[in-house]
Design an enzyme around this catalytic site. Structure first.
Site, mmCIF file in Angstrom:
data_model
loop_
_atom_site.group_PDB
_atom_site.id
_atom_site.type_symbol
_atom_site.label_atom_id
_atom_site.label_comp_id
_atom_site.label_asym_id
_atom_site.label_seq_id
_atom_site.Cartn_x
_atom_site.Cartn_y
_atom_site.Cartn_z
ATOM 1 N NE ARG A 183 1.112 6.620 -5.420
ATOM 2 C CZ ARG A 183 0.694 5.773 -4.499
ATOM 3 N NH1 ARG A 183 1.594 5.058 -3.824
ATOM 4 N NH2 ARG A 183 -0.578 5.630 -4.225
ATOM 5 C CG HIS A 238 3.453 -0.346 -5.233
ATOM 6 N ND1 HIS A 238 3.314 0.731 -6.070
ATOM 7 C CD2 HIS A 238 2.846 -0.001 -4.071
ATOM 8 C CE1 HIS A 238 2.643 1.686 -5.446
ATOM 9 N NE2 HIS A 238 2.366 1.263 -4.228
ATOM 10 C CD GLU A 251 4.704 1.389 -9.186
ATOM 11 O OE1 GLU A 251 3.646 0.986 -8.712
ATOM 12 O OE2 GLU A 251 5.665 1.753 -8.477
#
Length: 328
Positions: A232, A293, A261
């Site tokens: 994360r 991601h 993000e």
């Protein structure tokens, strides 16, 4: 059962429809937040992803709309107020395991790309430049790798790196016998920082882990350390990492996540002017590799995410509860 699927891409549509053809699903490209909340009206449940924002106010309004269940199609749950969901009587489920090897293998991909400078070599060859000057790497075998967080993904990463011949140091508040059986050694966080050539983060984002990588932690690391984050974005204080890159304390940085993000990842912004100056600063460093991601993004993982999410929805509407997947 009517389900609104937020942050929906074509791959979400394909995998979820295949896993749950008997569930009436509506796919919404927008992320769920205070502004897009009206799109949740008329559903019995909603299905959300990593960058949907479900704070106390959003959840209260979801309750008023009649939402009975929130299905997270991811493992992390830092983007939802679980206490508010419990108070509102809304059950919450997640996908606790969906092919941990997918993220572990992406971690290795970032390590190898940074070390052997594959991104630079690829671009050179395309331009007809076959020089290998400046592409010098190191043998991964024999290096010390620090793994912060030894859950399923951390364990999968350890197994890969042990197979390569790395020495593994680990930190986790809860030690795992399965991890110790691999030959990895649990140590204090300070020892891990000071002895590791490579540090890889595999822990959840909680109030206690937010910005766990800050100026003080970076100062304890070896000069030229490689830092990898596929967990994360909020685990890292990005400004501190930029300072570490500038003074060369951090020699390599590989990110599949970024703390801001939500305004960038999963969207095609190639024709837009990116407004995030911190992210743009990261892109200027030649020793930084960032992916959007995609660590989870394999065929096997997508299938498992869809199957588990659909099963969670069915359990919720049958009034049942799975302790491994249900948070509330």
């Amino acid at each position: 059962m009517k389900v609104g699927v937020f942050s929906a891409k074509q791959y979400d549509r394909d995998s979820l429809l295949q896993a749950g053809p008997d569930i009436e699903m509506s796919f919404i490209e927008a992320r769920l937040n205070q502004q897009t909340l009206p799109l949740a009206a008329g559903f019995d449940a909603i299905c959300v992803f990593v960058n949907d924002q479900l704070d106390k106010n959003v959840i209260q309004q979801l309750k008023d709309m009649g939402i009975r269940h929130i299905a997270l199609r991811c493992a992390g749950f830092n983007n939802i107020d679980l206490d508010a969901a419990k108070q509102c009587g809304i059950s919450v489920s997640r996908v606790p395991a969906y092919s941990p090897e997918a993220v572990a293998e992406h971690t290795l991909a970032l390590i190898l790309t940074l070390n052997r400078k594959l991104h630079k070599a690829y671009n050179r060859i395309k331009e007809g430049n076959f020089s290998i000057e400046g592409l010098l790497g190191f043998n991964l075998c024999g290096k010390t790798v620090g793994i912060v967080g030894t859950g399923r993904i951390g364990l999968a990463t350890i197994r890969i790196l042990r197979g390569i011949g790395c020495r593994i140091l680990c930190y986790d508040p809860v030690e795992s016998q399965e991890v110790s059986a691999t030959g990895a050694q649990y140590v204090t966080l300070n020892t891990l920082f000071s002895e590791s050539d490579i540090i890889s983060l595999h822990c959840p984002l909680t109030p206690s882990t937010h910005h766990m990588i800050d100026d003080a932690c970076i100062e304890k690391m070896q000069h030229g350390v490689m830092l990898i984050n596929t967990s994360r974005g909020g685990l890292i204080d990005t400004s501190a990492v930029i300072r570490g890159l500038k003074n060369r304390k951090i020699g390599y940085l590989g990110l599949d996540v970024y703390e801001m993000e939500g305004d960038l990842f999963f969207e095609d912004l190639s024709n837009e002017i990116i407004q995030d100056d911190v992210f743009l600063r990261l892109l200027t460093f030649p020793n930084v590799v960032i992916t959007g991601h995609q660590g989870f993004f394999t065929q096997q993982a997508l299938k498992q995410i869809a199957v588990t999410t659909v099963n969670n929805l069915k359990l919720a509407f049958e009034g049942q509860h799975d302790d491994t997947s249900f948070l509330v």
